[in-house]
Design a protein around this motif. Sequence first.
Motif, PDB file in Angstrom:
ATOM      1  N   VAL A 103       0.867  -1.176   0.000  1.00 48.94           N
ATOM      2  CA  VAL A 103       0.000   0.000   0.000  1.00 48.94           C
ATOM      3  C   VAL A 103       0.909   1.233   0.000  1.00 48.94           C
ATOM      4  O   VAL A 103       1.711   1.419   0.915  1.00 48.94           O
ATOM      5  CB  VAL A 103      -0.926   0.020   1.234  1.00 48.94           C
ATOM      6  N   VAL A 104       0.781   2.047  -1.035  1.00 47.69           N
ATOM      7  CA  VAL A 104       1.672   3.199  -1.207  1.00 47.69           C
ATOM      8  C   VAL A 104       0.834   4.472  -1.157  1.00 47.69           C
ATOM      9  O   VAL A 104       0.260   4.906  -2.169  1.00 47.69           O
ATOM     10  CB  VAL A 104       2.446   3.085  -2.543  1.00 47.69           C
ATOM     11  N   VAL A 105       0.739   5.052   0.050  1.00 44.43           N
ATOM     12  CA  VAL A 105      -0.092   6.247   0.259  1.00 44.43           C
ATOM     13  C   VAL A 105       0.681   7.274   1.070  1.00 44.43           C
ATOM     14  O   VAL A 105       1.673   6.950   1.736  1.00 44.43           O
ATOM     15  CB  VAL A 105      -1.411   5.895   0.989  1.00 44.43           C
ATOM     16  N   ARG A 130       1.544   9.894  -3.985  1.00 46.43           N
ATOM     17  CA  ARG A 130       2.658   9.220  -3.320  1.00 46.43           C
ATOM     18  C   ARG A 130       3.431   8.334  -4.299  1.00 46.43           C
ATOM     19  O   ARG A 130       4.659   8.269  -4.231  1.00 46.43           O
ATOM     20  CB  ARG A 130       2.135   8.402  -2.124  1.00 46.43           C
ATOM     21  N   LEU A 131       2.737   7.660  -5.216  1.00 44.71           N
ATOM     22  CA  LEU A 131       3.460   6.842  -6.189  1.00 44.71           C
ATOM     23  C   LEU A 131       4.331   7.725  -7.083  1.00 44.71           C
ATOM     24  O   LEU A 131       5.472   7.371  -7.406  1.00 44.71           O
ATOM     25  CB  LEU A 131       2.484   6.023  -7.033  1.00 44.71           C
ATOM     26  N   ALA A 132       3.818   8.889  -7.451  1.00 43.69           N
ATOM     27  CA  ALA A 132       4.603   9.830  -8.257  1.00 43.69           C
ATOM     28  C   ALA A 132       5.846  10.288  -7.491  1.00 43.69           C
ATOM     29  O   ALA A 132       6.924  10.448  -8.084  1.00 43.69           O
ATOM     30  CB  ALA A 132       3.743  11.026  -8.657  1.00 43.69           C
ATOM     31  N   ASP A 133       5.732  10.469  -6.173  1.00 45.82           N
ATOM     32  CA  ASP A 133       6.895  10.826  -5.337  1.00 45.82           C
ATOM     33  C   ASP A 133       7.982   9.758  -5.445  1.00 45.82           C
ATOM     34  O   ASP A 133       9.165  10.068  -5.573  1.00 45.82           O
ATOM     35  CB  ASP A 133       6.480  10.975  -3.863  1.00 45.82           C
ATOM     36  N   HIS A 134       7.575   8.495  -5.367  1.00 47.78           N
ATOM     37  CA  HIS A 134       8.552   7.403  -5.478  1.00 47.78           C
ATOM     38  C   HIS A 134       9.191   7.372  -6.870  1.00 47.78           C
ATOM     39  O   HIS A 134      10.400   7.129  -7.002  1.00 47.78           O
ATOM     40  CB  HIS A 134       7.880   6.058  -5.183  1.00 47.78           C
ATOM     41  N   ILE A 135       8.380   7.598  -7.888  1.00 48.48           N
ATOM     42  CA  ILE A 135       8.901   7.590  -9.254  1.00 48.48           C
ATOM     43  C   ILE A 135       9.970   8.670  -9.431  1.00 48.48           C
ATOM     44  O   ILE A 135      10.997   8.458 -10.082  1.00 48.48           O
ATOM     45  CB  ILE A 135       7.745   7.765 -10.267  1.00 48.48           C
ATOM     46  N   MET A 136       9.748   9.828  -8.799  1.00 45.84           N
ATOM     47  CA  MET A 136      10.690  10.942  -8.948  1.00 45.84           C
ATOM     48  C   MET A 136      11.915  10.821  -8.045  1.00 45.84           C
ATOM     49  O   MET A 136      13.001  11.271  -8.393  1.00 45.84           O
ATOM     50  CB  MET A 136       9.969  12.268  -8.659  1.00 45.84           C
ATOM     51  N   SER A 164      -7.119  17.796 -10.888  1.00 43.94           N
ATOM     52  CA  SER A 164      -6.299  17.788  -9.666  1.00 43.94           C
ATOM     53  C   SER A 164      -5.303  16.622  -9.628  1.00 43.94           C
ATOM     54  O   SER A 164      -4.293  16.693  -8.935  1.00 43.94           O
ATOM     55  CB  SER A 164      -7.196  17.760  -8.423  1.00 43.94           C
ATOM     56  N   PHE A 165      -5.570  15.555 -10.358  1.00 41.62           N
ATOM     57  CA  PHE A 165      -4.660  14.394 -10.354  1.00 41.62           C
ATOM     58  C   PHE A 165      -3.829  14.287 -11.632  1.00 41.62           C
ATOM     59  O   PHE A 165      -3.007  13.377 -11.748  1.00 41.62           O
ATOM     60  CB  PHE A 165      -5.449  13.090 -10.169  1.00 41.62           C
ATOM     61  N   GLY A 166      -4.047  15.192 -12.569  1.00 42.82           N
ATOM     62  CA  GLY A 166      -3.455  15.056 -13.902  1.00 42.82           C
ATOM     63  C   GLY A 166      -1.943  14.891 -13.913  1.00 42.82           C
ATOM     64  O   GLY A 166      -1.406  13.975 -14.556  1.00 42.82           O
ATOM     65  N   LYS A 167      -1.230  15.756 -13.205  1.00 42.39           N
ATOM     66  CA  LYS A 167       0.239  15.732 -13.245  1.00 42.39           C
ATOM     67  C   LYS A 167       0.787  14.443 -12.637  1.00 42.39           C
ATOM     68  O   LYS A 167       1.679  13.800 -13.193  1.00 42.39           O
ATOM     69  CB  LYS A 167       0.790  16.942 -12.485  1.00 42.39           C
ATOM     70  N   CYS A 172       2.925   8.648 -13.253  1.00 48.59           N
ATOM     71  CA  CYS A 172       2.719   7.201 -13.060  1.00 48.59           C
ATOM     72  C   CYS A 172       2.669   6.478 -14.410  1.00 48.59           C
ATOM     73  O   CYS A 172       3.297   5.429 -14.593  1.00 48.59           O
ATOM     74  CB  CYS A 172       1.426   6.944 -12.283  1.00 48.59           C
ATOM     75  N   PHE A 173       1.914   7.036 -15.362  1.00 48.12           N
ATOM     76  CA  PHE A 173       1.776   6.396 -16.675  1.00 48.12           C
ATOM     77  C   PHE A 173       3.114   6.300 -17.404  1.00 48.12           C
ATOM     78  O   PHE A 173       3.332   5.374 -18.185  1.00 48.12           O
ATOM     79  CB  PHE A 173       0.774   7.167 -17.537  1.00 48.12           C
ATOM     80  N   ASP A 174       4.010   7.249 -17.139  1.00 44.34           N
ATOM     81  CA  ASP A 174       5.307   7.269 -17.834  1.00 44.34           C
ATOM     82  C   ASP A 174       6.147   6.016 -17.564  1.00 44.34           C
ATOM     83  O   ASP A 174       6.976   5.636 -18.390  1.00 44.34           O
ATOM     84  CB  ASP A 174       6.113   8.509 -17.428  1.00 44.34           C
ATOM     85  N   VAL A 175       5.964   5.383 -16.391  1.00 49.18           N
ATOM     86  CA  VAL A 175       6.788   4.211 -16.065  1.00 49.18           C
ATOM     87  C   VAL A 175       6.056   2.895 -16.316  1.00 49.18           C
ATOM     88  O   VAL A 175       6.653   1.825 -16.200  1.00 49.18           O
ATOM     89  CB  VAL A 175       7.289   4.232 -14.598  1.00 49.18           C
TER      90      VAL A 175
END
Length: 448
Positions: A103-105, A130-136, A164-167, A172-175
Amino acid sequence: MSSFKEIGVSKWLIEALNAMKIYDPTDIQKACIPAILSGHDCIGGAKTGSGKTIAFAAPMLTKWSEDPMGIFGLVLTPTRELALQIAEQFAALGASMNIRIAVVVGGEDMMKQAIQLQNRPHFVIATPGRLADHIMHSGEETISGLRRVKYLVLDEADRLLSNSFGKDLGRCFDVLPSSDQRQTLLFTATVTDSVRALKDKPVPEGKPPVFIHEIDSVDKIAIPAKLDISYLFLPSYVKEAYLFSLLTLEENKDKTAIVFVNRTHTAEVLRRTLMNLEIRVTSLHSEMPQSERTNALHRFKAGAARVLIATDVASRGLDIPTVQMVLNYDIPADADDFVHRVGRTARAGRSGEAVSFVTEKDVERILSIEERINKKMDKYEQITDNLVIKSSLKETSIAKREALMAMEKDGFGEKKRINKMKREGEKPAVNKVTKKTKKVKKVKKSSD
């Protein structure tokens, strides 16, 4: 009626469902599970409480058990609470198969989450931020498993596809594998134009067309059959007194209730005010640490608190079967948010009640909601101005004043205010009360 066996669910998973007292598939499960097992991307729309989670979990788990490789599926959802609830369902369904779930929140330790991701869990349930944070920030070793997922699920897709969730979604989709290398499953209680438009996107060669299951009737999708909807017209400056009167009416004094508000500050004022009035109350909003949010939800589910004050973090997907009343203390700007809020009661065939507090500023919003749900609200007759003045106005005013003083002393909202100023490049001003309190504590510590 089709059985889970007839629509292709694995034998071990049928046994797990039976252990949870789930014996027959719902309409959305009968429609979507065979389509997903056949390789279709899927858009599933159905009313709250219709079993959407199992509609995507069952086919994913069935396919995973045939070839349990790496990170098999990623489920993205808008709130932490919903992510935890979905993870609980996956864990319960896959318990006999030693399923591993991450669970990644937000609000949890980044390092622990990174280690979980590096260990290649079978399924990842995450919020996009939070998933985007890990990706970066967490490195390739952490995110490499995401590059081979077989399934991507967007739960509450209408909310995730909003601006609000677009960026974060884009990162996330990039990986993730390209759309022709994975199955994409979208589920929501409200199929918006942005969700519906996805069916018209070109399908990669050799891939089946997008399967869509949508309940056509707006009234069916919006409002449970056994939900009684009413409104209470009142002056905006005495809403707390009306709320206390309603919660303590003889017919309501033992009912479990969720009180929805639009702002975190309002949620905290009401929680403290009602606590001062000896109501068993808890709250759920974004300014609470994750541990407190989880604890609040457990207290409410267990009956330790009978009233939950919540922002819209609790309006989507959360399954709390015993909720008897939903009170819209503030009217939402979006009619679909009203649909999601009132969907927290009258679930799984039970009856429920929803009362909306309407002030002079809310009339247009109510008209928009009535048009959306194709239904006129009745007037709530049990509360009168005289009753409020006689039974609760004075004591509620005192309780609210004490709540506001305590919030100022505790510096409620200070962290959010400072973070906002930092983002805008301003130098944060120190809250005088907080600063004074810290000085007193420092003097006391040195005198010890």
